[in-house]
Design an enzyme around this catalytic site. Structure first.
Site, short mmCIF file in Angstrom:
data_model
loop_
_atom_site.label_atom_id
_atom_site.label_comp_id
_atom_site.label_asym_id
_atom_site.label_seq_id
_atom_site.Cartn_x
_atom_site.Cartn_y
_atom_site.Cartn_z
N SER A 67 0.82 -1.21 0.00
CA SER A 67 0.00 0.00 0.00
C SER A 67 0.85 1.26 0.00
O SER A 67 1.97 1.28 0.52
CB SER A 67 -0.94 0.02 1.21
OG SER A 67 -0.31 0.59 2.34
N ASP A 71 -4.88 5.18 2.69
CA ASP A 71 -4.58 6.19 3.69
C ASP A 71 -5.11 5.66 5.01
O ASP A 71 -6.32 5.58 5.22
CB ASP A 71 -5.26 7.52 3.33
CG ASP A 71 -5.04 8.61 4.37
OD1 ASP A 71 -4.42 8.32 5.42
OD2 ASP A 71 -5.50 9.74 4.15
N ASN A 121 2.94 -1.46 8.69
CA ASN A 121 4.27 -0.86 8.84
C ASN A 121 4.24 0.66 8.78
O ASN A 121 5.23 1.31 9.04
CB ASN A 121 5.20 -1.42 7.75
CG ASN A 121 6.59 -0.88 7.85
OD1 ASN A 121 7.33 -1.19 8.78
ND2 ASN A 121 6.97 -0.04 6.90
N TYR A 133 5.02 10.37 19.98
CA TYR A 133 5.41 9.15 19.26
C TYR A 133 5.45 7.95 20.20
O TYR A 133 4.83 6.91 19.93
CB TYR A 133 6.77 9.35 18.60
CG TYR A 133 7.30 8.09 17.93
CD1 TYR A 133 6.74 7.64 16.74
CD2 TYR A 133 8.34 7.36 18.50
CE1 TYR A 133 7.21 6.48 16.12
CE2 TYR A 133 8.82 6.21 17.89
CZ TYR A 133 8.24 5.77 16.71
OH TYR A 133 8.71 4.63 16.11
N LYS A 158 2.94 4.58 20.22
CA LYS A 158 3.42 3.21 20.04
C LYS A 158 3.05 2.34 21.24
O LYS A 158 2.81 1.13 21.09
CB LYS A 158 4.93 3.20 19.81
CG LYS A 158 5.35 3.75 18.44
CD LYS A 158 4.78 2.90 17.31
CE LYS A 158 5.29 3.35 15.95
NZ LYS A 158 4.79 2.52 14.83
N VAL A 174 16.75 2.19 12.43
CA VAL A 174 16.87 1.98 10.99
C VAL A 174 17.08 3.30 10.26
O VAL A 174 16.38 4.29 10.51
CB VAL A 174 15.62 1.28 10.44
CG1 VAL A 174 15.85 0.87 8.98
CG2 VAL A 174 15.27 0.05 11.28
N THR A 190 16.23 5.33 7.90
CA THR A 190 15.18 5.72 6.96
C THR A 190 15.05 7.24 6.95
O THR A 190 15.69 7.94 7.75
CB THR A 190 13.83 5.12 7.38
OG1 THR A 190 13.49 5.64 8.68
CG2 THR A 190 13.90 3.60 7.45
#
EC number: 1.-.-.-
Length: 254
Positions: free
Chosen positions: A37, A63, A90, A159, A163, A192, A194
């Protein structure tokens, strides 16, 4: 049935970073069909290029902040297959780098909407396809920032809270679906490298320079993260239901 009797994955947020790496590794496996997606498929250039050379990759528009969008995405999948085996959520955002005192309502709500309600929307929309699948696996990409005992004195506020709420949601779903043979887990993907990580490090560098340098030196690639998480998911068993795993396969506390 799953596509050609193989395994069908839905990777939510499969257009970049860890998600794209998951799509690439999975689609190179025999007998695997991947639905990836993207909120804006038209601009997901790398994913589109990959799908052109991998006929087992299907791009869907989704979305996560919209339940209607999630249901539409499930309908797109259902036009191709009658069930799915693994739903991997994800997608997520990390834009909160101020202390609680200075974090705006807008930031709290945007993180909750994307990181908590988003996965709930996806689960609600795809449940009917999952219950007909062979594996019945649901995977949420979470974060160590959710661990109450491991909270560092830095400013993840919205954040980290989102989570933690995601992990609670995962645990609740695992209870609800246990009798039906589902295995529902959360996984910390590691630190990671990213786009989201780079942005976070830039925001935190002035306040925590030593910590940021230490974190950056230990960051891994999206490909490394995806490969390690897939080793966990490929070997999920009934007794793993409701667990929160680290990248290396060890169990993390909530």
């Amino acid at each position: 049935m799953s596509a050609a009797g193989g395994i069908v994955y839905v990777i939510v947020g499969g257009n970049r970073g860890i998600g794209l790496s998951l799509v690439k590794e999975l689609s190179n496996k025999e007998g695997v069909t991947v639905f990836a997606s993207a909120r804006g498929p038209g601009s997901a250039s790398e994913l589109k290029d990959w799908s052109k050379t991998h006929s087992n990759v299907h791009i869907i528009k989704l979305d996560v902040t919209s339940l209607r969008s999630a249901k539409d995405a499930a309908m797109q999948v259902e036009k191709v297959v009658k069930c799915i085996d693994v739903l991997w959520v994800n997608s997520g955002i990390s834009k909160s780098f101020q202390p609680v005192l200075k974090t705006s309502d807008e930031l709290w709500m945007s993180h909750y909407q994307t990181n908590v309600l988003g996965p709930i929307h996806v689960y609600q929309a795809f449940y009917h396809l999952l219950k007909e699948g062979k594996l019945k696996n649901i995977v949420f990409t979470s974060s160590m920032a959710a661990c109450m005992g491991g909270v560092r004195p830095n400013t993840y506020s919205a954040y980290g809270q989102s989570k933690a709420a995601l992990n609670y949601t995962m645990k609740e779903i695992s209870f609800e679906l246990e009798k039906d043979g589902f295995v529902v887990v959360s996984i910390h993907p590691g630190v990671v490298n990213t786009d989201m990580f780079v942005n976070a490090m830039q925001k935190l560098a002035s306040k925590y320079p030593e910590m940021v340098e230490s974190i950056k030196s230990n960051a891994i690639s999206p490909e490394q993260s995806a490969s390690s998480m897939l080793k966990i998911v490929d070997n999920l068993k009934t007794e793993d239901n409701g667990m929160f795993y680290n990248l290396d396969g060890t169990k993390l506390p909530f």
